[in-house]
Design a protein around this motif. Sequence first.
Motif, PDB file in Angstrom:
ATOM      1  N   ILE A 142      92.279 -23.073 -25.671  1.00 13.90           N
ATOM      2  CA  ILE A 142      92.449 -24.386 -25.041  1.00 13.90           C
ATOM      3  C   ILE A 142      91.117 -24.852 -24.461  1.00 13.90           C
ATOM      4  N   ASP A 143      90.407 -23.956 -23.771  1.00 14.68           N
ATOM      5  CA  ASP A 143      89.085 -24.304 -23.231  1.00 14.68           C
ATOM      6  C   ASP A 143      88.144 -24.748 -24.358  1.00 14.68           C
ATOM      7  N   VAL A 198      89.001 -28.282 -25.648  1.00 14.55           N
ATOM      8  CA  VAL A 198      88.739 -29.328 -24.657  1.00 14.55           C
ATOM      9  C   VAL A 198      87.238 -29.470 -24.391  1.00 14.55           C
ATOM     10  N   HIS A 246      84.924 -31.158 -27.081  1.00 15.50           N
ATOM     11  CA  HIS A 246      85.185 -32.552 -27.461  1.00 15.50           C
ATOM     12  C   HIS A 246      84.122 -33.473 -26.863  1.00 15.50           C
ATOM     13  N   PHE A 301      84.512 -34.719 -23.248  1.00 15.74           N
ATOM     14  CA  PHE A 301      84.619 -33.749 -22.154  1.00 15.74           C
ATOM     15  C   PHE A 301      83.813 -34.132 -20.909  1.00 15.74           C
ATOM     16  N   TYR A 307      92.706 -29.830 -16.350  1.00 18.06           N
ATOM     17  CA  TYR A 307      94.015 -29.758 -17.012  1.00 18.06           C
ATOM     18  C   TYR A 307      95.073 -30.558 -16.265  1.00 18.06           C
ATOM     19  N   LEU A 349      94.304 -34.027 -17.420  1.00 21.38           N
ATOM     20  CA  LEU A 349      94.785 -34.263 -18.782  1.00 21.38           C
ATOM     21  C   LEU A 349      96.292 -34.441 -18.818  1.00 21.38           C
ATOM     22  N   LEU A 383      91.030 -36.785 -26.811  1.00 17.93           N
ATOM     23  CA  LEU A 383      90.883 -35.458 -26.222  1.00 17.93           C
ATOM     24  C   LEU A 383      92.212 -34.969 -25.663  1.00 17.93           C
ATOM     25  N   ALA A 384      92.909 -35.839 -24.941  1.00 17.78           N
ATOM     26  CA  ALA A 384      94.186 -35.453 -24.330  1.00 17.78           C
ATOM     27  C   ALA A 384      95.213 -35.079 -25.397  1.00 17.78           C
ATOM     28  N   TYR A 401      94.319 -31.716 -26.951  1.00 16.33           N
ATOM     29  CA  TYR A 401      94.722 -30.687 -25.983  1.00 16.33           C
ATOM     30  C   TYR A 401      96.227 -30.423 -26.087  1.00 16.33           C
ATOM     31  N   THR A 461      97.106 -28.550 -29.232  1.00 15.46           N
ATOM     32  CA  THR A 461      96.711 -27.140 -29.134  1.00 15.46           C
ATOM     33  C   THR A 461      97.731 -26.349 -28.331  1.00 15.46           C
TER      34      THR A 461
END
Length: 252
Positions: free
Chosen positions: A39-40, A43, A46, A49, A64, A67, A121-122, A125, A128
């Motif tokens: 996950i890191d 995120v 991207h 970020f 997080y 997000l 990005l969201a 995330y 994922t």
Amino acid sequence: MGISKNPIFVPGVWGPYFSAMVPGFWLNEGGQSVTGKLIDHMVQGHAAFPELQAKATARCQSIYAYLNSHLDLIKKAQPVGFLTVDLHVWPDFHGNRSPLADLTLKGMVTGLKLSQDLDDLAILYLATVQAIAFGTRLIIEAMESAGHSISTLFLCGGLGKNPLFVQMHADITGTPVVLSQEVEPVLLGAAILGARASGDFASVQEAMARMSKVGKVVFPRHEDKRYYDKKYQVFLKLVEHQKEYASIMKGD
């Protein structure tokens, strides 16, 4: 981690080990490697970020938490999980531990666009997090086909503090997720063993019953089941196709 009264052998899942977790019971252990790091990776890699970091810092939130709130903002009237209708992830960026036990597998993402804003990005995330939950579902199905009966998930560790991660696991596996009242349940487990070793309790099971308390139960949204069943079909196709690609490249 699944326990049973009798030994159950599950292809691609570790065990069974006798009394490894609960005395008198057999343990099978099926896991996914470095899920938090995945996950890191998605995120932090991207383009949006830096913007995420700045906005989360301005709100005194973790990235997080920000997000999760951003997803709630952009989902509008639909359930948040539906934002990934055309974005799918296979999460084995570090190979597959269970149940495929294949270290050659790679990560996959399908459905990318040219835009690279905070919304993208969201949603990546979210996709994922969903992929990790689908991986859990795949492990559960392998264990159940071998003889386990799994109706509830008990979640601990850092990702258990992320409400999106918890809800996605409930929705995608179709099972309630139980969270401990104790903020650090792994430390509580160590204390339970210590209490048994010191003689304060006659058995580990007694110590578990006396010292553990349910903090919260998160139930699946059954009305979303059809959507996640479709996503799961795509999830399985991803690894099927990856193996086909590898076969093509290895051929003459």
